[in-house]
Design a protein around this motif. Structure first.
Motif, PDB file in Angstrom:
ATOM      1  N   LYS A   1      66.691  -1.305  29.164  1.00 46.61           N
ATOM      2  CA  LYS A   1      65.813  -0.725  27.913  1.00 46.61           C
ATOM      3  C   LYS A   1      64.576  -0.026  28.458  1.00 46.61           C
ATOM      4  CE  LYS A   1      67.618  -3.385  23.739  1.00 46.61           C
ATOM      5  NZ  LYS A   1      67.171  -4.228  22.712  1.00 46.61           N
TER       6      LYS A   1
ATOM      7  N   ASP B   1      65.417   2.831  30.877  1.00 46.93           N
ATOM      8  CA  ASP B   1      65.409   4.012  29.991  1.00 46.93           C
ATOM      9  C   ASP B   1      64.215   4.562  29.422  1.00 46.93           C
ATOM     10  OD1 ASP B   1      68.270   3.753  30.280  1.00 46.93           O
ATOM     11  OD2 ASP B   1      68.661   2.837  28.415  1.00 46.93           O
ATOM     12  N   MET B   2      63.383   3.608  29.209  1.00 47.39           N
ATOM     13  CA  MET B   2      61.887   4.102  28.683  1.00 47.39           C
ATOM     14  C   MET B   2      61.229   4.816  29.879  1.00 47.39           C
ATOM     15  SD  MET B   2      58.961   1.545  27.115  1.00 47.39           S
ATOM     16  CE  MET B   2      60.148   0.901  26.092  1.00 47.39           C
TER      17      MET B   2
ATOM     18  N   ASN C   1      62.254   6.507  32.298  1.00 48.42           N
ATOM     19  CA  ASN C   1      63.225   7.622  32.649  1.00 48.42           C
ATOM     20  C   ASN C   1      62.860   8.901  31.721  1.00 48.42           C
ATOM     21  OD1 ASN C   1      64.290   6.818  34.977  1.00 48.42           O
ATOM     22  ND2 ASN C   1      66.048   6.000  34.183  1.00 48.42           N
ATOM     23  N   ARG C   2      62.820   8.425  30.284  1.00 46.22           N
ATOM     24  CA  ARG C   2      62.354   9.350  29.386  1.00 46.22           C
ATOM     25  C   ARG C   2      60.870   9.780  29.639  1.00 46.22           C
ATOM     26  NH1 ARG C   2      65.039   5.551  25.956  1.00 46.22           N
ATOM     27  NH2 ARG C   2      63.213   4.934  25.265  1.00 46.22           N
ATOM     28  N   MET C   3      60.211   8.984  30.138  1.00 50.35           N
ATOM     29  CA  MET C   3      58.735   9.424  30.318  1.00 50.35           C
ATOM     30  C   MET C   3      58.613  10.530  31.411  1.00 50.35           C
ATOM     31  SD  MET C   3      56.339   5.954  30.461  1.00 50.35           S
ATOM     32  CE  MET C   3      56.929   4.546  29.408  1.00 50.35           C
ATOM     33  N   THR C   4      59.417  10.495  32.115  1.00 51.91           N
ATOM     34  CA  THR C   4      59.408  11.628  33.202  1.00 51.91           C
ATOM     35  C   THR C   4      59.587  13.147  32.820  1.00 51.91           C
ATOM     36  OG1 THR C   4      61.813  11.413  33.808  1.00 51.91           O
ATOM     37  CG2 THR C   4      60.349  10.097  34.920  1.00 51.91           C
ATOM     38  N   GLN C   5      60.162  13.212  31.609  1.00 49.95           N
ATOM     39  CA  GLN C   5      60.362  14.556  30.902  1.00 49.95           C
ATOM     40  C   GLN C   5      59.459  14.683  29.818  1.00 49.95           C
ATOM     41  OE1 GLN C   5      62.774  16.261  32.324  1.00 49.95           O
ATOM     42  NE2 GLN C   5      62.957  14.726  33.895  1.00 49.95           N
ATOM     43  N   ARG C   6      58.748  13.719  29.546  1.00 47.14           N
ATOM     44  CA  ARG C   6      57.732  14.119  28.198  1.00 47.14           C
ATOM     45  C   ARG C   6      56.595  15.072  28.592  1.00 47.14           C
ATOM     46  NH1 ARG C   6      54.393   9.063  25.310  1.00 47.14           N
ATOM     47  NH2 ARG C   6      53.049  10.365  24.063  1.00 47.14           N
TER      48      ARG C   6
ATOM     49  N   TYR D   1      51.670  12.385  31.964  1.00 47.25           N
ATOM     50  CA  TYR D   1      52.743  12.035  32.566  1.00 47.25           C
ATOM     51  C   TYR D   1      53.178  13.214  33.514  1.00 47.25           C
ATOM     52  CZ  TYR D   1      53.330   8.449  28.949  1.00 47.25           C
ATOM     53  OH  TYR D   1      53.004   7.265  28.275  1.00 47.25           O
TER      54      TYR D   1
END
Length: 371
Positions: free
Chosen positions: A180, A183-184, A186-191, A196
């Protein structure tokens, strides 16, 4: 709704604000600069748009020229416009005043708390201890542990710094860093967020181990529905002025070029231009200072704004106090920039690089030189 909610996201300033003139013989901290030995603490304030509010033509990858300019300046400390985990933890204890603020600005730490067994105070203490003992070349297991602890401490941007220091093959689940949390991260890298997409990759490039969250919302106030409506109408009315209209015109022209790295750099050059603080003041804070409502809603907003900036700068000053002589980059929404510069200029051993000189420097020839 908090007074903070009345601030237009992405409010823009392009300039440094001139220091006030002190009466003759009056104590003026900005005129007593040092130190006599050793380097001053240099600071550059990068005024930014909030990336989440830019049109779809903007892509994160188009920040590469801006990142090159900042990397050439070689920052050693990076401060971001985000609330610290510690401040969010404090606010959660006062929901009557800060519930809206927490919902808007404080990421939940519950998943990380469940994974690590640490609440925010415990995780914050452990984070500081781990950072103090971090070797020059930390093993991947140590970085993964630190990333998990930083998420539990409410410091997601710093957690992402640790994550991106890892080779891609090492960005995986490990112990308390469960799937979890992976995944959190990895999502930050695209925010689409300047913390970021600018601060974190720059920190990794510079070999830094964290960024410092220095935002402050302790001056936020809660209004009931009727007062919120009245305050909103008063402040929006004050913002309806020629200076605000001119800012929108400038934005429209700049936004039309965001499909290229050169256009994004032009946007940052404009937002940090040293000649237009007067425009932001007249369009926003000067206008609200003088709006005529019986309850002085505009002055309430102005008081919130000045208090917030003072507390943000005090947080930066706190960091500078433990990192004297290090080159500091403060990344913040562009309306904060002139206030940051004016307040930081009052500090005795701080040298402010005003305006957009850092962004105008040649990335190659001027690398490592003070602009």
């Amino acid at each position: 709704m908090a007074v903070a909610g009345l601030v237009v996201a992405g409010s823009l300033s392009f300039s440094a604000m001139a220091a006030g003139n002190f009466p003759a013989g009056q104590f003026d901290p900005s005129g007593l600069k040092g130190p006599a030995q050793g380097p001053a603490t240099e600071v550059f304030v990068l005024g930014t748009a909030h990336l989440s509010g830019l049109p779809a033509t903007f892509q994160n990858k188009s920040l590469n020229l801006v990142l090159d300019k900042l990397a050439a300046w070689k920052p050693q400390v990076i401060a971001i416009e985000a609330l610290s985990g510690a401040q969010c933890d404090y606010m959660r204890h006062y929901p009557a005043r800060y519930a809206d603020t927490v919902n808007r600005f404080c990421p939940s730490t519950e998943i990380a708390k469940a994974a690590t067994g640490r609440d925010v105070p415990a995780a914050t203490a452990e984070m500081e201890s781990l950072l103090a003992a971090l070797p020059a070349q930390p093993p991947a297991t140590q970085r993964r542990q630190l990333a998990a602890v930083m998420l539990a401490a409410g410091e997601p941007a710093s957690a992402l710094v640790q994550w991106l220091h890892l080779p891609e093959a090492e960005r995986k689940e490990d112990g308390m860093l469960n799937q979890k949390l992976v995944d959190m991260l990895n999502r930050m890298t695209q925010r689409r967020d300047e913390s970021y997409q600018i601060a974190v990759p720059l920190a990794v490039k510079m070999g830094l181990q964290r960024v410092y969250a220095v935002d402050d919302h302790t001056a936020d106030l809660e209004f009931d529905a009727a007062e919120e409506k009245a305050a909103g109408e008063a402040i929006q009315g004050a913002w309806n002025n020629p200076a605000s209209a001119r800012r929108r015109e400038l934005d429209k022209a700049l936004y039309a070029k965001l499909d290229s790295s050169e256009g994004v750099l032009d946007l940052y050059l404009a937002y940090n231009e040293p000649s237009a603080a007067d425009l932001i003041f007249k369009g926003d804070f000067g206008a609200t200072m003088n709006e005529p409502s019986a309850k002085h809603y505009g002055r309430m907003y102005l008081g919130y704004w000045e208090t917030r900036n003072l507390r943000m700068v005090s947080n930066i000053r706190d960091v500078m106090g433990i990192t004297p002589g290090k080159r500091t980059l403060a990344i913040v929404g562009a309306s904060h920039k002139p206030y940051y510069e004016a307040y930081l200029h009052m500090m005795h051993d701080v040298k402010v690089h005003f305006g957009n000189a850092v962004l105008k420097a040649n990335a190659g020839a001027d690398a490592g030189k003070a602009p």
